[in-house]
Design an enzyme around this catalytic site. Structure first.
Site, short mmCIF file in Angstrom:
data_model
loop_
_atom_site.label_atom_id
_atom_site.label_comp_id
_atom_site.label_asym_id
_atom_site.label_seq_id
_atom_site.Cartn_x
_atom_site.Cartn_y
_atom_site.Cartn_z
N LYS A 110 0.89 -1.18 0.00
CA LYS A 110 0.00 0.00 0.00
C LYS A 110 0.91 1.21 0.00
O LYS A 110 1.64 1.47 0.97
CB LYS A 110 -0.88 -0.06 1.24
CG LYS A 110 -1.41 1.26 1.75
CD LYS A 110 -2.49 1.84 0.86
CE LYS A 110 -2.96 3.16 1.46
NZ LYS A 110 -1.99 4.27 1.23
N GLY A 138 5.04 3.62 9.81
CA GLY A 138 4.25 4.84 9.84
C GLY A 138 4.04 5.32 11.26
O GLY A 138 4.84 5.02 12.16
N SER A 139 2.95 6.03 11.46
CA SER A 139 2.75 6.71 12.74
C SER A 139 2.18 5.77 13.81
O SER A 139 1.59 4.73 13.49
CB SER A 139 1.80 7.90 12.54
OG SER A 139 0.55 7.40 12.17
N THR A 176 -1.80 5.10 13.57
CA THR A 176 -2.16 4.14 12.51
C THR A 176 -1.69 2.74 12.89
O THR A 176 -2.42 1.76 12.71
CB THR A 176 -1.54 4.57 11.16
OG1 THR A 176 -1.85 5.92 10.92
CG2 THR A 176 -2.07 3.73 10.02
N GLY A 177 -0.48 2.65 13.45
CA GLY A 177 0.04 1.35 13.88
C GLY A 177 -0.88 0.68 14.89
O GLY A 177 -1.17 -0.51 14.81
N GLU A 187 7.11 -0.62 12.52
CA GLU A 187 8.20 0.38 12.50
C GLU A 187 7.53 1.74 12.66
O GLU A 187 6.99 2.29 11.70
CB GLU A 187 8.95 0.32 11.16
CG GLU A 187 9.71 -0.97 10.93
CD GLU A 187 11.02 -1.06 11.71
OE1 GLU A 187 11.34 -0.13 12.47
OE2 GLU A 187 11.71 -2.08 11.56
N CYS A 229 12.14 9.08 10.72
CA CYS A 229 11.67 8.49 11.99
C CYS A 229 12.79 8.46 13.01
O CYS A 229 12.55 8.62 14.20
CB CYS A 229 11.14 7.08 11.74
SG CYS A 229 12.31 6.06 10.87
N GLU A 279 6.89 13.59 18.75
CA GLU A 279 7.58 13.63 17.46
C GLU A 279 7.07 14.82 16.65
O GLU A 279 5.86 15.02 16.52
CB GLU A 279 7.28 12.33 16.72
CG GLU A 279 8.05 12.18 15.43
CD GLU A 279 7.74 10.85 14.74
OE1 GLU A 279 6.56 10.45 14.69
OE2 GLU A 279 8.68 10.24 14.23
P1 NAD Z 1 0.78 7.37 8.61
O1 NAD Z 1 0.62 6.42 9.74
O2 NAD Z 1 -0.14 8.50 8.50
O3 NAD Z 1 0.66 6.60 7.22
C1 NAD Z 1 1.50 5.50 6.88
C2 NAD Z 1 0.77 4.63 5.88
O4 NAD Z 1 -0.37 4.04 6.51
C3 NAD Z 1 0.25 5.38 4.64
O5 NAD Z 1 0.46 4.56 3.49
C4 NAD Z 1 -1.24 5.50 4.95
O6 NAD Z 1 -2.03 5.57 3.79
C5 NAD Z 1 -1.51 4.19 5.68
N1 NAD Z 1 -2.71 4.21 6.55
C6 NAD Z 1 -3.28 5.28 7.15
N2 NAD Z 1 -4.35 4.88 7.89
C7 NAD Z 1 -4.43 3.52 7.76
C8 NAD Z 1 -5.28 2.52 8.30
N3 NAD Z 1 -6.28 2.82 9.13
N4 NAD Z 1 -5.07 1.23 7.97
C9 NAD Z 1 -4.04 0.88 7.16
N5 NAD Z 1 -3.19 1.79 6.61
C10 NAD Z 1 -3.38 3.09 6.90
O7 NAD Z 1 2.30 7.83 8.67
P2 NAD Z 1 3.01 8.90 7.72
O8 NAD Z 1 2.50 10.24 8.10
O9 NAD Z 1 2.91 8.45 6.30
O10 NAD Z 1 4.54 8.72 8.17
C11 NAD Z 1 5.09 9.42 9.22
C12 NAD Z 1 5.25 8.52 10.42
O11 NAD Z 1 5.93 7.33 10.05
C13 NAD Z 1 6.11 9.13 11.49
O12 NAD Z 1 5.54 8.89 12.75
C14 NAD Z 1 7.43 8.41 11.35
O13 NAD Z 1 8.19 8.38 12.51
C15 NAD Z 1 7.00 7.05 10.93
N6 NAD Z 1 8.08 6.36 10.20
C16 NAD Z 1 8.69 5.31 10.80
C17 NAD Z 1 9.75 4.66 10.17
C18 NAD Z 1 10.47 3.50 10.80
O14 NAD Z 1 11.15 2.76 10.10
N7 NAD Z 1 10.37 3.29 12.10
C19 NAD Z 1 10.17 5.09 8.91
C20 NAD Z 1 9.50 6.17 8.33
C21 NAD Z 1 8.44 6.79 8.99
#
Ligand code: NAD
Length: 483
Positions: free
Chosen positions: A176, A229-230, A233-234, A251, A285, A382
């Site tokens: 995705k 991601g965030s 969402t996680g 992650e 991140c 963050e």
């Molecule tokens: P986000 O959580 O908003 O989105 C990440 C992904 O999840 C996107 O593709 C989004 O479309 C999808 N998503 C959103 N809602 C969802 C749901 N309910 N179910 C399934 N998928 C869904 O994060 P972001 O704003 O894209 O990224 C920034 C965050 O990611 C920051 O908190 C950053 O620290 C973290 N991050 C972590 C790492 C790592 O390796 N630890 C790397 C990069 C970014």
């Protein structure tokens, strides 16, 4: 596909698939829309899962000799390097980052495939002695369908980071892609297609997170979720995973601290501060978002970090300026709110803290705060922007307590010439990775991942391959001889 295309499609079951609905993609350096991409539907999700299941059931990747998967991974790496020149401008356009960093991102994506190519034929089990009447061994089998959800900050390399080991281990993958930066990632599908990846082994879909990501993680026929991601969402994905006990890798975010002792090499530190908080406009991140400094050099370090910040050139990534725009208007608003809140809570603004006047797009000034105490939001939350929080400490013990004083635990750093400071810090710091005297000293070979709210599981390195397999033990009783 051409880098000059202005409408992009999803890659599902070996086909480029359009949709009635589209998502607009902006150039964050100008705020202008320069492309659109098909917004996937729930039927597209279904088609991707059916194709992936066929690939898994027919053993298109898992039944071939491991050496054939090694060769396939190497061909994919070769194709990524071949398309890099066409794709690189797109990485800059959709994300805003520097051209040289975009080149590095594509090279890193190719490196993941080369690295895991070398492991595809070495996923070896163990033989366990149980006495002469038994034979016992373990084998590693692929998980099946791996769903991988990617954020917008390093879309190409983060996609490759999970895709390469998953394919090397024989899984089918559904990615995705992020709504803000989905375009350059489609070149990974092109590279895989050109390299001869079987149909269904990879689909890449872009669409609304909760709708399309949500449908994928809740699907009854998937076997694994890898989310980057965030935290919110996680958390929501973990609820979906819990329903059917789907193994997951998380992650998530970070609020990582560098601990700077009075004997540190300050030139080395300042070089690391650039990479730690201003590279990719701080949208990393594992950013160095906190700097904990021994009090005797506190004022000196504040001055050096301020001088670094005010000396940075702001401008578009295509010109390789030092500080590039944030990825979106929403991101710019959030960073501004964090800075306003920090001022309101009593942090001292050294420089920055605002959007630069008379610049188009989503730029934000390089920002330095000092006297940031542990109770302040800027210490705990963050920001995901070019904002560093500096805090003094008096004793070594206090430094470790401050560094560990958030809910996160992604990475941490120590700057000191004293090996004893470093070794005690390595022992005390709550983080998945500790950098000593150079932020980001690791590479794709070194395991990466967090503890606490930064998540669990490790990506990168040999360790990550084992996310994508499950072990099966075989215990055999040998019958006694009839004579
Ligand atoms: P986000 O959580 O908003 O989105 C990440 C992904 O999840 C996107 O593709 C989004 O479309 C999808 N998503 C959103 N809602 C969802 C749901 N309910 N179910 C399934 N998928 C869904 O994060 P972001 O704003 O894209 O990224 C920034 C965050 O990611 C920051 O908190 C950053 O620290 C973290 N991050 C972590 C790492 C790592 O390796 N630890 C790397 C990069 C970014």
């Amino acid at each position: 596909m051409s880098a000059k295309n202005n409408h992009w499609k999803n890659f599902i079951a070996g086909q480029w698939v359009d949709s009635v609905e589209t998502l607009a993609i902006e150039n964050p350096a100008t705020g202008e829309i320069f492309a659109t991409i098909a917004s996937a539907t729930v039927s597209d999700v279904e088609a991707a899962v059916i194709a992936a299941r066929n690939c898994v059931n027919q053993g298109l990747l898992s039944h071939c000799r491991p050496a054939e998967r090694t060769a396939l991974m190497l061909r994919i790496a070769h194709e990524i390097r071949a398309i890099a020149e066409q794709a690189v401008e797109l990485v800059v356009l959709e994300n805003g980052k520097r051209l040289k960093d975009a080149k590095d991102e594509l090279a890193e994506a190719a490196r993941y495939f080369e690295y895991y190519a070398g492991m595809a034929d070495k996923i070896e089990g163990t033989s366990i002695p149980l006495g002469t009447d038994y034979v016992d061994y373990t084998v590693y089998e692929p998980q099946g369908i791996s769903v991988q959800i990617v954020p917008w900050n390093f879309p190409v390399s983060i996609c490759a980071r999970s895709l390469a080991p998953a394919l090397a281990a024989g899984n089918a993958v559904i990615v995705k892609s992020p709504e803000l930066t989905p375009l350059a990632m489609t070149w990974l599908a092109t590279a895989c297609q050109r390299a001869g990846l079987p149909t269904g082994a990879l689909s890449i879909l872009c669409g609304d997170g909760p709708t399309i990501g949500g449908a994928l993680v809740a699907h009854a026929d998937i076997n694994q979720i890898v989310f980057t991601g965030s935290v919110p969402t996680g958390r929501s994905i973990l609820h979906a995973a819990a329903e059917r006990a789907v193994p997951s890798v998380m992650e998530l975010g970070g609020k990582s601290a560098a601990v700077v002792f009075a004997d540190a090499d300050l030139d080395q530190l300042i070089e690391s501060v650039y990479w730690g908080i201003f590279f990719n406009a701080g949208q990393v991140c594992s950013a160095m978002s906190r700097l904990l400094v021994e009090r005797s050099i506190y004022d000196q370090v504040i001055k050096r970090v301020r001088d670094l910040a005010v000396g940075l050139t702001l401008g578009p990534g295509i010109d390789n300026c030092d500080l590039t725009p944030l990825a979106s208007a929403g991101q710019q608003r959030q960073v501004l709110q964090h800075c306003q809140q920090a001022v309101a809570q009593g942090a001292r603004l050294v420089t920055g803290g605002a959007t630069p006047k008379s610049m188009p797009g989503y730029f934000f000034e390089p920002t330095v705060f000092c006297d940031v105490s542990a109770e302040m939001d800027l210490f705990q939350q963050e920001v995901f922007g070019p904002v560093i929080a500096i805090t003094p400490f008096d004793t070594e013990q206090q430094a470790w307590e401050l560094a560990n004083g958030t809910d996160y635990g992604l990475v941490a750093g120590i700057f000191s010439k004293d090996i004893n400071h470093c070794l005690r810090g390595i022992r005390e710091l709550k983080a998945g990775q500790v950098f000593v005297n150079e932020w980001y000293a690791g590479g794709i070979e070194t395991p990466f991942g967090g503890t606490g709210l930064s998540g669990f599981g490790r990506e990168k390195g040999q360790e990550a391959l084992y996310n994508y397999v499950r072990s099966k033990n075989v215990a055999i009783r040998v019958a006694a001889s009839p004579d």
